[in-house]
Write a protein that holds these residues in place. Structure first.
Motif, short mmCIF file in Angstrom:
data_model
loop_
_atom_site.label_atom_id
_atom_site.label_comp_id
_atom_site.label_asym_id
_atom_site.label_seq_id
_atom_site.Cartn_x
_atom_site.Cartn_y
_atom_site.Cartn_z
N PRO A 158 0.81 -1.23 0.00
CA PRO A 158 0.00 0.00 0.00
C PRO A 158 0.84 1.28 0.00
O PRO A 158 0.50 2.24 -0.69
N VAL A 159 1.93 1.28 0.76
CA VAL A 159 2.80 2.47 0.81
C VAL A 159 3.51 2.67 -0.53
O VAL A 159 3.53 3.77 -1.08
N ILE A 160 4.08 1.60 -1.05
CA ILE A 160 4.82 1.70 -2.31
C ILE A 160 3.89 2.13 -3.45
O ILE A 160 4.29 2.88 -4.34
N ALA A 161 2.64 1.67 -3.41
CA ALA A 161 1.67 2.07 -4.43
C ALA A 161 1.49 3.59 -4.45
O ALA A 161 1.43 4.22 -5.52
N GLU A 162 1.41 4.19 -3.26
CA GLU A 162 1.25 5.64 -3.17
C GLU A 162 2.49 6.37 -3.70
O GLU A 162 2.39 7.37 -4.40
#
Length: 222
Positions: A158-162
């Protein structure tokens, strides 16, 4: 004369019943989402208030034991407070890490997609991602490049997607935990999934001495 209703073969519900059921589900989900948003908002308010009252300087047995610096953290009584931000720099909550290494998040905080950035992002440089604070701080101190605390393995993707949306051209490196002593190597599994999904490379710690059951880059340093 016979009247036939359009029953579903699987549920026995008429088309009308199915539509009403779906409407009820949608309405209920909206209520759940609204309550969750309210909970996240209240947690953010509480976290901001607490974080602002904490000291910018202090001592931490945890940081000493891990041999890392406190970067962007604040200090309380027997704990450090690691801020949890969203990609738009909104403070969502804090993670308290106590002297004994135990950790606690702000109650009700939105953790998914939340992170803590160590260092500054170079437009042409690599961005590194790690699970815990000590692992990220170890990597950052070693390479002096932007490193992101994701807080847990499940939050890597989720963090890397952002970040990928905001920094589409930067090289991403996941400093994975090597949870080789568990039934499932969660750190490596989640890192591999995130790497495949968001075009990242993986850095994995390799240990010569396994007697202390090391798992991450901070263990490699120690």
């Amino acid at each position: 004369n016979h009247t036939f209703n359009s029953y579903s073969k699987n549920t026995g519900l008429t088309k009308y019943d199915k539509e009403k059921y779906q409407q009820a589900l949608t309405a209920n989900q909206k209520l759940v989402d609204a309550e969750k948003a309210k909970m996240h908002a209240n947690a953010a308010i509480a976290a901001k208030d607490e974080f602002n009252k904490l000291s910018n300087t202090g001592n931490s047995d945890y940081l000493v034991n891990k041999q890392v610096e406190g970067i962007g953290v604040k200090y309380g009584r027997r704990f450090i407070a690691v801020p949890i931000h969203g990609i738009d720099n909104d403070l969502r909550g804090i993670q308290k890490i106590f002297n004994d290494g135990s950790k606690r998040f702000t109650t009700g905080a939105k953790i998914k997609g939340g992170f803590h950035l160590l260092g500054k992002i170079n437009p042409d440089g690599a961005i590194h991602f790690a699970e815990g604070y000590s692992t990220a701080a170890t990597a950052h101190q070693a390479i002096n490049q932007a490193t992101v605390v994701c807080f847990n393995a499940g939050n890597l993707s989720p963090v890397i997607a952002e970040f990928r949306k905001k920094y589409p051209d930067n090289k991403f490196v996941i400093c994975a935990d090597n949870d080789q002593f568990g039934e499932v190597n969660t750190g490596l599994v989640k890192a591999t999934e995130a790497a495949a999904k968001h075009t990242c490379s993986i850095a994995l710690p390799v240990f010569k001495d396994l007697s202390s059951k090391p798992t991450d880059f901070n263990d490699l340093q120690l």
